[in-house]
Every structure is written in structure tokens, then in C-alpha cells.
Design a protein around this motif. Sequence first.
Motif, short mmCIF file in Angstrom:
data_model
loop_
_atom_site.label_atom_id
_atom_site.label_comp_id
_atom_site.label_asym_id
_atom_site.label_seq_id
_atom_site.Cartn_x
_atom_site.Cartn_y
_atom_site.Cartn_z
N SER A 290 -11.35 25.75 19.07
CA SER A 290 -11.25 26.22 17.76
C SER A 290 -10.88 27.63 17.57
O SER A 290 -10.17 28.04 16.45
CB SER A 290 -13.02 26.16 17.42
N PHE A 291 -10.75 28.60 18.55
CA PHE A 291 -10.15 29.89 18.53
C PHE A 291 -8.89 29.76 18.23
O PHE A 291 -8.04 30.60 17.64
CB PHE A 291 -10.61 30.76 19.51
N ARG A 292 -8.12 28.88 19.18
CA ARG A 292 -6.86 28.85 18.99
C ARG A 292 -6.40 28.13 17.85
O ARG A 292 -5.38 28.53 17.28
CB ARG A 292 -6.46 27.60 20.22
N GLU A 293 -7.03 27.48 17.14
CA GLU A 293 -6.87 26.59 16.08
C GLU A 293 -7.06 27.76 14.88
O GLU A 293 -6.10 27.77 13.90
CB GLU A 293 -7.81 25.46 15.70
N ALA A 294 -8.07 28.55 14.91
CA ALA A 294 -7.89 29.68 13.93
C ALA A 294 -6.69 30.62 13.90
O ALA A 294 -6.13 31.05 13.02
CB ALA A 294 -9.38 30.42 14.16
N ARG A 295 -6.46 30.91 15.13
CA ARG A 295 -5.14 31.63 15.27
C ARG A 295 -3.81 31.09 14.67
O ARG A 295 -3.02 31.79 13.83
CB ARG A 295 -4.88 32.07 16.65
N ARG A 296 -3.70 29.82 14.93
CA ARG A 296 -2.63 28.99 14.50
C ARG A 296 -2.64 28.69 12.88
O ARG A 296 -1.59 28.81 12.21
CB ARG A 296 -2.97 27.33 14.93
N ARG A 297 -3.82 28.87 12.51
CA ARG A 297 -4.26 28.71 10.72
C ARG A 297 -3.89 30.20 10.54
O ARG A 297 -4.29 30.37 9.13
CB ARG A 297 -5.41 27.89 10.69
N GLY A 298 -3.60 31.25 11.06
CA GLY A 298 -3.44 32.55 10.37
C GLY A 298 -4.52 33.35 10.36
O GLY A 298 -4.51 34.70 10.18
N ALA A 299 -5.51 33.02 11.10
CA ALA A 299 -6.84 34.06 11.23
C ALA A 299 -6.35 35.01 12.21
O ALA A 299 -5.62 34.90 13.16
CB ALA A 299 -8.01 33.40 11.59
#
Length: 230
Positions: free
Chosen positions: A24-33
Motif C-alpha cells: 500500500s505504501f508503494r502504491e501510494a508513492r506510485r500514485r504521487g503521494a
Amino acid sequence: MLQLPKVIGHRGAAAYAPENTLESFREARRRGATWVEIDVKLTADGVPIVMHDSSLKRTMGVDRLVAETPRADLPRDVPTFEEAIACFAELGLGCNVEIKPCEGREVETARVTVETLRRSWPAQLPPPLLSSFRAASLAAAREAAPEFARAILLDEIKDDWRQQAEAVGAVGVNTNGKRLTAPQAVEIRKAGYALSVYTIDDGDVARALIGMGVDCVITDAPDVILAAFN
Ligand code: G3P
Ligand code: MG
């Protein structure tokens, strides 16, 4: 004054990946967070882990209380707080660390959380923001490690919000964005507090909240909210 990004990924990017996991953290980063919010509590043997509920049932399908489960028995997908921090270092993510103690462990959870941050928080990342619904946790965090910025967490802003903030030396107010009114937002900002709202996944609502003076939107869908701000 506390410097927060306009968007923080809630439990990582909970709309797209299992909440409060490294994925979930990696996904957040991928989505610009650039920051994520996580919930920290203690296992039976006192290890800080990243988990929202007091039970493992909803997210991990295991009918057992976290407070009664030693670290060794946790499902593999539940990160320890240390593992989460290492992941943030790798990804360059800041973090709003919500201290989410199991009942009766308010002080202990706060102490272990700040000790872990002192030991492991990477110097190259922005300083974390601590938050909690529990005054006892924020007070214990302040006593043990006053250097970490604190925000009170309130589901609803009531008349005594400022007393609550002052009682724990908070510099921020994190509140339910669906209940916050424009006059409340103005009052909080005028009093000099950083104002964050959770959990907003609709771009129009997020824009309206920023228009009211809100500094930061905590969202399950960081890409949606970032797109609304562009
Ligand atoms: O920290 C914001 C938000 O996470 C607070 O509520 O229940 O989602 O932890 P909850
Ligand atoms: Mg939370």
C-alpha cells in the motif's frame, strides 16, 4: 509552523492495495503521494506494528486480537513499524504516524512509537507528524520525545478543541473532513494550527475543503485528489 503536503495517502493508498501494508505504501508513492498516514499499535510482546483494528479479522482474516498475538504469530503481510520506516526510506515518503493503541496501552504504545522513531527515522526524510485520538498517548509522546510534532485527532470539532490541543502541545488538528464546517476551519487556521482532514476521496470535496483553508487532505486515493488540485 508544521510543513505538511497537501495530500497524504491514508493507510498507504487504501483504495488500491491492502491498507497499512508495504504494498500500500508503494502504491501510494506510485500514485504521487509524498506522505502516507499509518496506524501503529503493539503486539502482545510489545512490538510496534502497522495495523488499524484491534483484531486481525477484517484485514487479515485471522480471528485474533493484536494485543494477544506475539509478533512471531502475525500474518506476514502485517509490517512492523521498523519495516514500514525502512520502506519509507526506500521510497522517500514522509509519514503521519497515528498512535492507535489497544485499550489500556495508550502510554506504552506512545513511548514505544517515539523510541522507534528516535532510533530509526531517516534523517533525509521530513520529520514525522504524530497524531492520536487518545490524549493520554499524545501526552506520553510529548513527555518522552517533545521534538516530534503532534496533532490532535477529532472526529468532530467541539467547543473545547483548543483546550485539547493546548493540553498536549499540539501544532496540528486532524479532523473528519465530512463534518468540518467553514467557520471551524477558519477558527483553527486563525489560531495558528495546521489543519488536516480525513478521509476524503472525492476531488470536488477536497477542493472545497482547501478553499475553506484546510492545509492537507488525507485520502485513500491520492492520485484522485492530486489530480483535482492540478
Ligand atoms: O489519521 C486519520 C484517520 O486515519 C483517523 O481515523 O480510524 O482511519 O484511523 P482512522
Ligand atoms: Mg488512522
